[in-house]
Design an enzyme around this catalytic site. Structure first.
Site, PDB file in Angstrom:
ATOM      1  N   ARG A 206     -31.288 -49.166  -2.511  1.00 31.85           N
ATOM      2  CA  ARG A 206     -31.982 -49.089  -3.479  1.00 31.85           C
ATOM      3  C   ARG A 206     -33.247 -50.258  -3.569  1.00 31.85           C
ATOM      4  O   ARG A 206     -34.106 -49.975  -4.221  1.00 31.85           O
ATOM      5  CB  ARG A 206     -31.167 -49.503  -4.895  1.00 31.85           C
ATOM      6  CG  ARG A 206     -30.285 -50.889  -4.604  1.00 31.85           C
ATOM      7  CD  ARG A 206     -29.261 -50.958  -5.231  1.00 31.85           C
ATOM      8  NE  ARG A 206     -28.040 -50.268  -4.879  1.00 31.85           N
ATOM      9  CZ  ARG A 206     -26.708 -50.266  -5.255  1.00 31.85           C
ATOM     10  NH1 ARG A 206     -26.479 -50.880  -6.653  1.00 31.85           N
ATOM     11  NH2 ARG A 206     -25.877 -49.424  -4.848  1.00 31.85           N
TER      12      ARG A 206
ATOM     13  N   LYS B  50     -20.372 -53.803   6.845  1.00 32.48           N
ATOM     14  CA  LYS B  50     -19.276 -52.791   6.749  1.00 32.48           C
ATOM     15  C   LYS B  50     -18.119 -53.038   7.791  1.00 32.48           C
ATOM     16  O   LYS B  50     -18.309 -53.238   8.729  1.00 32.48           O
ATOM     17  CB  LYS B  50     -20.107 -51.520   6.943  1.00 32.48           C
ATOM     18  CG  LYS B  50     -21.005 -50.804   6.034  1.00 32.48           C
ATOM     19  CD  LYS B  50     -21.412 -49.324   6.347  1.00 32.48           C
ATOM     20  CE  LYS B  50     -22.677 -49.219   5.368  1.00 32.48           C
ATOM     21  NZ  LYS B  50     -22.171 -49.077   3.895  1.00 32.48           N
TER      22      LYS B  50
END
Ligand code: BES
Ligand code: ZN
Ligand code: ZN
Length: 501
Positions: A351, A277
């Site tokens: 996920r 990030k």
């Protein structure tokens, strides 16, 4: 906090303040009329000069100068009697608690019957009051060396009502439990990643299990390897902190059937991994276990209220770090379900963790699945910060979830989930699935990926990336973690009716 119920209004009872609701009305009646008479019509005069106002959430406080047992009267506007909703009432009581806190008042009386309208019963008032007060007085201590003087907090609330005391008490308990569960979730989310590791989160879950008699299981890395949880393990690969798969079981029926699985993303810090990030986007990623916190908060409410339902909570927990061992883009991993996954983006880690947790929830007998996760920045782009994004493979189950969310005052909005979405997550030259089909509509693909592991089991996906935290204080709490979905999940479980699949 202590709540009690009195069947009649006691003028002489000593309280720091008496709280009264003011609807737009031509003349005062009930308790306010009674008080107005004592004050020789002065309250009516104050209403005329708008010092007491019926505008919704407008709070006015006056001192009684010893004329009655209550030191102060706190009037709060409720607007038009036909228009006030349960959700408005929560906001009203949130506002009132701020006034109460401002004046450091400790013992409060509430004239419950001044808040009732055709749609809102005394029980509703009690529920909204205990829930909103508990939530709005929440604060996170933090870690400053010099803490301020401990603030004086409300200690006791006495509710005056003509309605049956036991029903009102029961409603108070429900609201109070919902409020506390929400606050517990907030605290978990507010604790930084160095202090809330997967190990700590597991310890917290075990404490809950102990308190409420839940069955529990914490899977360690070796057991995950044996079970083939390659997806969760891949996310953990770069970390020096051991992963945990946390399981809590609540048995509310004689038999272990019709089991609701609550699956919560428990990423204790998300660096993004090698798909790292940017420096601005990484700050705040301690909150990436907001789904886990929502599930644990809901389990606390369930432990308190003990509904006749079976629930299994499953929380995959780890941080997502970089190191020589970390998983990489292009890696192909095998999940517990057997499905293989091409990793296109290590920042789409939630996920992956959820994939094995969904399979494991089914392994524990879940017939209905709800996953809750701070899953995508995409849901914020789509819906903003005040709506949870939802996806489902079952209309009826979603209806029940939506109903619960309305009641909790926690908004959600359903995103489409079509065959073409399923196709996108199944597209890979080397594996059954890919974990990141691209940026367009990616809130949908995050959910759609998790849905692959529901494999036909009725399922609702809740993406709380936007709603788990807030940057400004609000009626029901300070800035920071919101505890989003605790109350919706708890209500969903309490009201759940089995579905004809
Ligand atoms: N934890 C983030 C999502 C997130 C973003 C939560 C902002 C809270 C606030 C998640 O793991 C993530 O990084 N998602 C990626 C997915 C993308 C790579 C497909 C995203 O949303 O950018
Ligand atoms: Zn991520
Ligand atoms: Zn994440």
């Amino acid at each position: 906090m202590k709540f009690s119920v009195e069947q009649e209004f006691l003028l002489e009872q000593e309280v720091d303040a008496l709280v009264l609701g003011v609807y737009q009305q031509p003349v005062f009646h009930g308790v306010i009329k009674q008080l107005d008479d004592i004050f020789n019509g002065q309250l009516t005069e104050l209403a005329k000069s708008k010092d007491i106002h019926y505008k919704v959430k407008k709070v006015s406080s006056i001192h009684t100068l010893g004329a009655i047992g209550a030191k102060r009267l706190i009037f709060v506007g409720l607007g038009k009697e036909q228009e006030l909703t349960f959700d408005d009432l929560r906001a009203v009581f949130g506002k009132v608690s701020k006034t109460v806190k401002e004046f450091s008042l400790q013992k409060i009386g509430v004239a419950v019957d001044t808040f009732i309208n055709e749609a809102i019963s005394a029980e509703d008032v009690a529920h909204a009051l205990s829930e909103a007060t508990t939530m709005s007085l929440y604060s996170f201590e933090g870690y400053k060396q010099k803490s301020n003087e401990p603030e004086k907090m409300v200690e006791e609330m006495v509710l005056y009502t003509d309605t049956d005391g036991d029903d009102v008490k029961a409603a108070l308990e429900v609201g109070y439990a919902h409020g506390r569960g929400t606050n517990s979730a907030r605290t978990l989310v507010n604790i930084p990643g160095n202090m809330l590791t997967a190990t700590k989160l597991a310890e917290y879950a075990l404490e809950l299990a102990d308190k409420y008699g839940f069955e529990s299981e914490i899977l360690e890395k070796e057991q995950m390897e044996e079970l083939g949880m390659g997806a969760l393990l891949a996310v953990n690969q770069g970390s020096t902190e051991p992963p945990k798969m946390i399981v809590l079981k609540y048995r509310g029926k004689d038999e272990w059937k019709d089991v609701i699985g609550l699956v919560g993303k428990g990423i204790t810090f998300d660096t993004g991994g090698y798909s790292i990030k940017p420096k601005d986007g990484i700050v705040g990623m301690k909150t990436d276990m907001g789904g886990a916190a929502a599930v644990l908060g809901a389990m606390e409410v369930i432990g308190e209220l003990r509904p006749e339902q079976n629930v299994v909570a499953v929380i995959p927990s780890t941080d997502n770090m970089v190191s020589g061992n970390a998983f990489k883009p292009d890696d192909v991993i095998t999940s517990m379900s057997g499905k293989t996954i091409e990793v296109l983006n290590t920042d789409a880690e939630g996920r992956l963790a959820l994939a094995d947790a969904m399979t494991y929830a089914k392994h524990h007998g879940a017939n209905y699945l709800v996953d809750v996760a701070t899953l995508t920045g995409g849901v914020i782009v789509a819906l903003g910060y005040d709506k949870t994004g939802a996806l489902t493979n079952n209309e009826e189950m979603f209806e029940q979830m939506l109903e619960a969310s309305y009641e909790a005052g926690e908004f959600m909005w359903r995103l489409p989930y079509t065959e073409s979405d399923r196709k996108r997550v199944r597209k890979s030259p080397v594996a059954d699935l890919n974990n990141s089909p691209g940026r367009d509509g990616h809130a949908i693909f995050g959910g759609a990926f998790v849905g692959e592991f529901a494999e036909g089991t009725p399922w609702v996906h809740l993406d709380i990336a936007g709603t788990a935290t807030t940057t400004s204080p609000h009626d029901l709490g300070p800035k920071g973690a919101t505890g989003a979905m605790v109350r919706t999940l708890a209500l969903f479980v309490e009201r759940f009716e089995t579905i004809n699949k």
